[in-house]
Design an enzyme around this catalytic site. Structure first.
Site, short mmCIF file in Angstrom:
data_model
loop_
_atom_site.label_atom_id
_atom_site.label_comp_id
_atom_site.label_asym_id
_atom_site.label_seq_id
_atom_site.Cartn_x
_atom_site.Cartn_y
_atom_site.Cartn_z
N ASN A 184 6.02 -6.42 -13.89
CA ASN A 184 4.73 -6.17 -14.02
C ASN A 184 4.13 -5.84 -15.44
OD1 ASN A 184 6.71 -4.19 -13.10
ND2 ASN A 184 5.18 -2.66 -14.09
N CYS A 225 2.54 6.69 -23.45
CA CYS A 225 2.12 8.14 -23.98
C CYS A 225 1.02 8.67 -22.84
CB CYS A 225 1.33 7.47 -25.13
SG CYS A 225 2.38 7.06 -26.64
N GLN A 281 4.11 -7.90 -7.84
CA GLN A 281 3.60 -8.51 -8.41
C GLN A 281 3.41 -10.22 -8.14
OE1 GLN A 281 1.43 -7.82 -10.82
NE2 GLN A 281 1.98 -5.83 -10.95
N SER A 331 2.62 -4.85 -2.09
CA SER A 331 1.65 -3.74 -1.75
C SER A 331 0.25 -4.63 -1.72
CB SER A 331 1.73 -2.82 -2.98
OG SER A 331 0.84 -2.03 -3.01
N GLY A 374 3.56 -0.03 -2.41
CA GLY A 374 5.01 -0.75 -3.00
C GLY A 374 6.19 0.44 -3.26
N SER A 375 5.82 1.41 -3.71
CA SER A 375 6.61 2.48 -4.12
C SER A 375 7.62 2.81 -3.02
CB SER A 375 6.05 3.89 -4.96
OG SER A 375 5.37 3.10 -5.94
N THR A 422 1.02 7.67 12.75
CA THR A 422 -0.16 6.56 13.29
C THR A 422 -0.70 5.46 12.15
OG1 THR A 422 -0.90 8.24 14.59
CG2 THR A 422 -2.51 6.59 14.16
#
Ligand SMILES: *Cc1c(COP(=O)(O)O)cnc(C)c1O
Length: 391
Positions: free
Chosen positions: A149, A323, A177, A197, A69-70, A235
């Protein structure tokens, strides 16, 4: 273990793994070769492409496989920006996009593009009229996610798409999502590009796709061979593509049943938390939300501490602060819906699958009640609050 982090990734379905295996061990040929071993792989790639195209109402030639997805988000935004730079340098997106979109836009700002980050309302909804108002003569791209998300809010993509089409501006949606969760049709949505994705719908990690509407001229993402019609060389990830196809086929078949089951569990969990844990707030839209998404802010506590204590009870969840990723800032999505820093920090995301049970939801509520109480007892903020209440 109780797995409640399906927005982060899902378990690869056994039938998906089974569909993939022969493409490692038996049909390992390169799809670009002429002999039949390669041809078998090529056929499997094309079949997966057809399955995925059909699932979103697209043509087979409009599906481009990527490494997830990124990559699809990066490609859509960077390549559209580059292809349209003569027309203008203005991009419209929102404050609640995934980092794959946001950080790409920030990168483009450094390259001289101008980006408008639209606000959302307290439920995380983008106003289509705000999109219309933001369009300028030099606007070249609009990118709005289909479903968020973190808080699960489902955006009015068809309405935004209609505006983009009317104004002649390219429109991209990050549907990572949404694919497999809700019905998607690229024509009804009037989208020019759509990212997805596999690992978010019980497929393998590292494989995704970008839908690019026929006629949309954007540059190649990877230069090299002629794979993916010359736009994304290399490929093919044959087992991954086969797995993606199998995951989409499976998801489409059971979409309604899966959604009904998840909605029932979701609403049961939301109801119990709201009724039994004081000082909490449901984040995201009450009804326009993904079937499996539950996101709460608990006042006076830290999401990260909740996660660690839930983990000790075998419960996998996610928090509203970052965090763990080395940043002290709370989630940009929670800030965009208007939460104060300290409240955003106390957020917890639980994302369900159809494999979860009502018993698990009960167990989670019981643990959560204890954890929230214990953390509040240690919280100076809570102590102050209680003192003020008594006074
Ligand atoms: C997971 C996710 C991505 C990234 O997809 P990857 O395949 O993990 O790169 C992008 N957008 C949204 C909305 C996501 O949930």
């Amino acid at each position: 273990m109780i797995y409640l982090d399906n927005a982060a990734t899902t378990k690869t379905a056994p039938e998906v793994v089974e569909a993939m295996l022969p493409y490692f061990t038996e049909y390992y040929g390169n799809p670009s070769t002429v002999y039949s071993l390669g041809n078998t792989a090529k056929k499997a790639v094309n079949e997966a492409r057809r399955t995925i195209a059909e699932a979103i109402g697209a043509k087979q030639e409009e599906i481009y496989f990527t490494a997830g997805g990124s990559e699809a988000d990066n490609w859509a935004i960077k390549a559209a920006a580059e292809a349209c730079a003569q027309k203008g340098k203005h991009i419209i997106t929102t404050k609640i996009e995934h980092h794959a979109v946001l950080h790409t836009c920030q990168y483009l700002e450094k390259q001289g593009f101008e980006v408008t980050y639209l606000d959302v309302d307290q439920d995380g909804l983008v106003d289509p009229e705000a999109v219309r108002a933001a369009i300028r003569p030099d606007t070249i791209l609009i990118s709005v996610m289909y479903a968020n998300n973190e808080i699960g809010t489902i955006e009015p993509i068809a309405q935004i798409g209609a505006i983009a089409k009317e104004k002649g501006v390219l429109f991209h949606t990050d549907a990572v999502q949404a694919l497999g969760q809700v019905p998607l049709n690229v024509d009804e949505l009037s989208v020019d590009m759509l990212s997805a994705s596999a690992h978010k719908l019980n497929g393998p990690k590292g494989i995704g796709m970008l839908y690019i509407r026929q006629g949309v001229k954007i540059r190649s993402f990877v230069h090299g061979g002629t794979q993916e019609r010359g736009r994304r060389a290399g490929t093919e990830n044959v087992p991954g593509i086969v797995g993606f196809g199998a995951a989409v086929r499976r998801a489409v078949k059971r979409m309604e049943e899966k959604a009904a089951k998840e909605i029932e569990l979701r609403d049961y969990l939301i109801g119990r938390i709201q009724a039994e844990i004081p000082y909490c707030r449901l984040n995201g839209h009450p009804v326009r939300r993904l079937p499996g998404n539950v996101n709460f802010a608990f006042q006076f506590i830290e999401g990260e501490s909740m996660l660690i204590m839930l983990d000790m009870k075998g419960i996998c969840a996610s928090s509203g602060s970052a965090c763990t990723s080395g940043s002290l800032d709370p989630s940009h999505v929670l800030l965009a819906i208007g939460l104060k820093h300290e409240i955003a920090h106390g957020s917890l995301r639980l994302t369900l699958s159809e494999e979860n049970t009502k018993e698990e939801m009960d167990q989670v509520v019981e643990e959560l009640k204890k954890i929230v109480q214990r953390l509040r007892e240690m919280s100076p903020l809570y102590e102050d609050f209680v003192k003020k209440q008594k006074a």
